[in-house]
Design a protein around this motif. Structure first.
Motif, PDB file in Angstrom:
ATOM      1  N   UNK A 329    -101.207 -43.048 -84.058  1.00 45.06           N
ATOM      2  CA  UNK A 329    -103.176 -43.411 -84.256  1.00 45.06           C
ATOM      3  C   UNK A 329    -103.743 -41.431 -83.198  1.00 45.06           C
ATOM      4  N   UNK A 330    -104.490 -41.022 -85.284  1.00 48.87           N
ATOM      5  CA  UNK A 330    -104.678 -39.351 -84.480  1.00 48.87           C
ATOM      6  C   UNK A 330    -106.112 -39.782 -84.375  1.00 48.87           C
ATOM      7  N   UNK A 331    -106.462 -38.889 -83.527  1.00 44.32           N
ATOM      8  CA  UNK A 331    -108.401 -38.641 -83.153  1.00 44.32           C
ATOM      9  C   UNK A 331    -109.194 -37.483 -83.602  1.00 44.32           C
ATOM     10  N   UNK A 332    -110.033 -37.305 -82.594  1.00 46.91           N
ATOM     11  CA  UNK A 332    -111.464 -36.476 -84.342  1.00 46.91           C
ATOM     12  C   UNK A 332    -110.991 -35.263 -84.933  1.00 46.91           C
ATOM     13  N   UNK A 333    -111.330 -35.152 -85.685  1.00 44.97           N
ATOM     14  CA  UNK A 333    -111.230 -34.626 -87.325  1.00 44.97           C
ATOM     15  C   UNK A 333    -109.974 -34.651 -87.823  1.00 44.97           C
ATOM     16  N   UNK A 334    -109.431 -35.381 -87.681  1.00 45.98           N
ATOM     17  CA  UNK A 334    -108.249 -36.386 -88.681  1.00 45.98           C
ATOM     18  C   UNK A 334    -108.519 -36.634 -90.379  1.00 45.98           C
ATOM     19  N   UNK A 335    -107.908 -36.470 -91.024  1.00 47.50           N
ATOM     20  CA  UNK A 335    -108.246 -36.844 -92.446  1.00 47.50           C
ATOM     21  C   UNK A 335    -107.188 -35.861 -93.038  1.00 47.50           C
ATOM     22  N   UNK A 336    -107.044 -36.815 -94.423  1.00 46.98           N
ATOM     23  CA  UNK A 336    -106.237 -36.620 -95.901  1.00 46.98           C
ATOM     24  C   UNK A 336    -105.648 -35.693 -95.602  1.00 46.98           C
ATOM     25  N   UNK A 337    -106.795 -34.085 -95.400  1.00 47.48           N
ATOM     26  CA  UNK A 337    -106.552 -33.033 -95.763  1.00 47.48           C
ATOM     27  C   UNK A 337    -105.131 -32.247 -94.334  1.00 47.48           C
ATOM     28  N   UNK A 338    -105.129 -33.003 -93.268  1.00 54.50           N
ATOM     29  CA  UNK A 338    -104.405 -32.880 -92.169  1.00 54.50           C
ATOM     30  C   UNK A 338    -103.426 -33.600 -92.340  1.00 54.50           C
ATOM     31  N   UNK A 361     -82.258 -47.168 -85.137  1.00 57.89           N
ATOM     32  CA  UNK A 361     -82.894 -46.334 -86.804  1.00 57.89           C
ATOM     33  C   UNK A 361     -84.267 -46.227 -85.780  1.00 57.89           C
ATOM     34  N   UNK A 362     -85.072 -45.747 -85.778  1.00 60.05           N
ATOM     35  CA  UNK A 362     -86.235 -45.359 -85.723  1.00 60.05           C
ATOM     36  C   UNK A 362     -87.371 -44.804 -86.975  1.00 60.05           C
ATOM     37  N   UNK A 363     -88.027 -45.730 -87.104  1.00 58.08           N
ATOM     38  CA  UNK A 363     -89.354 -45.009 -88.542  1.00 58.08           C
ATOM     39  C   UNK A 363     -90.690 -44.416 -87.118  1.00 58.08           C
ATOM     40  N   UNK A 364     -90.896 -43.957 -88.502  1.00 54.48           N
ATOM     41  CA  UNK A 364     -92.174 -42.959 -87.343  1.00 54.48           C
ATOM     42  C   UNK A 364     -93.311 -43.641 -89.044  1.00 54.48           C
ATOM     43  N   UNK A 365     -95.221 -44.029 -88.221  1.00 55.38           N
ATOM     44  CA  UNK A 365     -95.901 -44.356 -89.088  1.00 55.38           C
ATOM     45  C   UNK A 365     -96.866 -43.748 -88.714  1.00 55.38           C
ATOM     46  N   UNK A 366     -97.108 -43.058 -89.284  1.00 54.13           N
ATOM     47  CA  UNK A 366     -98.533 -42.535 -89.235  1.00 54.13           C
ATOM     48  C   UNK A 366    -100.024 -43.260 -89.874  1.00 54.13           C
ATOM     49  N   UNK A 367    -100.817 -43.713 -88.513  1.00 58.49           N
ATOM     50  CA  UNK A 367    -101.945 -44.969 -88.977  1.00 58.49           C
ATOM     51  C   UNK A 367    -102.969 -44.241 -89.273  1.00 58.49           C
ATOM     52  N   UNK A 368    -104.054 -43.413 -90.661  1.00 54.96           N
ATOM     53  CA  UNK A 368    -104.780 -42.655 -91.029  1.00 54.96           C
ATOM     54  C   UNK A 368    -105.884 -43.456 -91.907  1.00 54.96           C
ATOM     55  N   UNK A 369    -106.064 -44.894 -91.393  1.00 53.92           N
ATOM     56  CA  UNK A 369    -106.344 -45.550 -92.632  1.00 53.92           C
ATOM     57  C   UNK A 369    -107.973 -45.609 -91.657  1.00 53.92           C
ATOM     58  N   UNK A 370    -108.524 -45.264 -90.529  1.00 55.92           N
ATOM     59  CA  UNK A 370    -110.454 -44.887 -90.753  1.00 55.92           C
ATOM     60  C   UNK A 370    -110.748 -43.683 -90.811  1.00 55.92           C
ATOM     61  N   UNK A 371    -112.058 -43.980 -90.953  1.00 60.91           N
ATOM     62  CA  UNK A 371    -113.337 -42.706 -90.279  1.00 60.91           C
ATOM     63  C   UNK A 371    -112.752 -41.610 -89.320  1.00 60.91           C
ATOM     64  N   UNK A 372    -112.426 -40.838 -88.798  1.00 57.92           N
ATOM     65  CA  UNK A 372    -112.554 -40.332 -87.300  1.00 57.92           C
ATOM     66  C   UNK A 372    -113.473 -39.203 -87.693  1.00 57.92           C
ATOM     67  N   UNK A 373    -113.772 -38.969 -86.355  1.00 58.44           N
ATOM     68  CA  UNK A 373    -114.945 -38.053 -86.222  1.00 58.44           C
ATOM     69  C   UNK A 373    -114.790 -37.244 -86.736  1.00 58.44           C
TER      70      UNK A 373
END
Length: 547
Positions: A329-338, A361-373
């Motif tokens: 889960x990324x933080x501030x300013x993360x959005x679709x462009x990033x 076997x490893x799977x890595x998920x980017x969860x950017x399903x929120x409105x980050x500041x």
């Protein structure tokens, strides 16, 4: 040829390339369907009468048939990519065993049987058994036992490859059977609402026929692709089918803004935001179309919403089949462009985890399903984390429910403001996770690890000594806080109202009093936890693996 020889000579990349070729088939189907739509439109505009109606109906029917099979190339690609991933895992296990066979002075024949040579010179170095010190087996009985144990491990690696082969064959066979039976089926009568409990969604999905599931993917991709509790393969198919629609919608809004006269600052800002979203969407589409490799496994598009700054959920590797799953889960300013850069961070952790344990076997998920500041004054408040918490809870619950086989080890990693999202979700709703990791955290919404509903020994944190997040640490005098609150009232509730907190959102998770565990980081600043030379990268990977 024996199974041992076949596994040694099989190249997983061959199957990955075949999957990429099927993606090309999918693109061809889309182009043909678009061409039929354009033809039908042209007929309606230039031809009238019974014959024109019949021709238009025929074109529409052909397009419907094409659209109904549009998920099939994606599904074939998924099968082949997952087959390749399991072959690669089996080969890694086999290579590890063979290395240990050589080191033990044993042999292995062309059928994969481990043998004890009649006369084996003992290399220099420590030995074990009555004839030597600690290190190497020399007694005949011990060597025979070691050979038997290693033979079993060879058999396990071969069994993994054989099971993968049987499964891929069965899945492709089921697709062939479905194609012969036809793709048209009555739709299901019931649909779970958006945001439904993943357990409800899982029961509903399990009660559908394969034909009904494919109907939902084709005809209701927006609903299907966003439901936690639907397997990753179906969500990926649905969301990939929506990519062109999302792009066309953004382009339409952009044209509308540019047509406005007079065109003011609001329109120009809106166009700039849409351009950034389009660029992010194009980069994401490129990643979804990229060939699969050992370092960059197949991507699964589990969620996509280009509205506002844009949101997405992308997995590298199928989380429903992996032994361990990282949710980042990324933080501030993360959005679709990033999203591409943030996805790269998750990929580095997964790659390091695979290096630590190539047989897993490893799977890595980017969860950017929120409105980050977007701005600092937004990041001072917990509202956006609170809004995101329920969604992250549902997503993790969905991962548990749709996983195949033994449960995966699930790790949730939050960076910066994202650590507050993770902490808030754990505190308010609970998280289906075996470990929580916080890096560069401004606080996670609690003062003690025990408040996160996980054993404190599975709560980890790291903050670099040169991380700018340290600027919010004490010493900060209460009078200074009060002065800030008086000058900037919108900060009063966060800065002045919590004078006992170490950070904005609770005690520093790296503080001993927090009660979690700490792993080291080098001096790489606030965004450098994923740098290849940073020990924090190894720390995160070891937590994912469970070491």
């Amino acid at each position: 040829m024996s199974g041992y020889a076949r596994l040694w000579t099989t190249d997983p990349a061959t199957w990955e390339r075949a999957g990429v070729a099927w993606r090309g088939v999918g693109a061809l189907v889309d182009r043909r369907a678009a061409g039929l739509s354009a033809g039908a439109t042209g007929l309606r505009e230039s031809w009238a009468g019974a014959a024109a109606g019949a021709a238009g109906d025929r074109l529409t029917g052909l397009r419907t048939e094409l659209v109904s099979v549009s998920p099939v190339p994606i599904e074939v690609d998924q099968v082949l990519a997952e087959f390749a991933a399991r072959l690669r895992r089996a080969r890694a296990r086999l290579a590890d065993v063979v290395t240990r066979i050589d080191a033990a002075g044993l042999g292995i024949d062309r059928d994969g049987r481990v043998t004890v040579p009649a006369t084996t010179p003992v290399p220099p170095g420590p030995t074990v058994g009555r004839e030597g010190g600690p290190g190497r087996v020399t007694r005949p009985a011990d060597r025979a036992a070691e050979a038997a144990r290693l033979s079993t491990e060879v058999g396990d690696a071969l069994a993994l490859a054989e099971a993968a082969d049987r499964e891929a064959t069965a899945r492709l066979g089921a697709l062939t059977t479905a194609a012969r039976a036809g793709w048209v089926t009555p739709p299901p009568a019931y649909r779970p609402p958006p945001g439904a409990d993943p357990a409800l969604v899982g029961r509903w999905w399990a009660g559908l026929t394969p034909a009904q599931r494919r109907w939902l993917v084709v005809h209701e991709p927006a609903r299907t692709g966003g439901l936690d509790g639907v397997p990753a393969t179906a969500r990926d198919q649905a969301n990939r089918l929506l990519l062109d629609d999302h792009r066309d919608g953004i382009l339409a809004r952009r044209r509308e803004l540019l047509r406005r006269v007079p065109r003011g600052p609001a329109e120009l800002v809106g166009v700039a935001r849409l351009d950034a979203t389009l660029a992010g969407l194009a980069t994401l589409a490129d990643r979804l179309a990229a060939p699969d490799t050992a370092d960059a496994p197949r991507a699964y598009l589990l969620g996509l919403d280009p509205a506002g700054d844009g949101r997405t959920v992308v997995a590298l590797g199928n989380p429903d089949r992996a032994d361990r799953v990282l949710t980042y889960v990324p933080g501030m300013t993360a959005d679709l462009a990033d999203a591409d850069g943030e996805l790269g961070r998750a990929a580095r952790v997964a790659a390091r985890a695979t290096a630590l344990d190539p047989g897993g076997e490893t799977a890595a998920v980017l969860w950017l399903d929120y409105d980050a500041p977007d701005f600092v004054h937004e990041a001072y408040r917990a509202r956006q984390a609170e809004d995101a918490a329920a969604g992250l809870h549902r997503f993790q619950e969905g991962l548990r429910l749709t996983h195949e086989g033994p449960p995966a080890r699930q790790t949730v990693l939050g960076h910066s403001y994202g650590s507050l999202v993770v902490g808030t979700a754990a505190r308010e709703h609970g998280l289906a996770a075996d470990a929580l990791v916080f890096v560069g955290s401004p606080g996670v919404g609690v003062d003690h690890a025990a408040d996160l509903r996980l054993p404190p020994g599975q709560v980890w944190a790291s903050t670099a000594t040169d991380d700018v997040i340290g600027l919010v640490r004490p010493p900060v005098e209460l009078a200074g806080r009060a002065a800030v609150g008086a000058a900037l009232p919108w900060l009063a509730g966060d800065v002045v109202g919590r004078p006992d907190d170490d950070l904005w959102f609770g005690r520093d998770p790296t503080d001993p009093g927090f009660g979690g565990r700490v792993f080291p980081s080098g001096r790489y600043g606030h965004t450098g936890y994923w740098e290849p030379a940073n020990p924090a990268l190894d720390g995160m990977a070891r937590i994912v693996v469970g070491r």
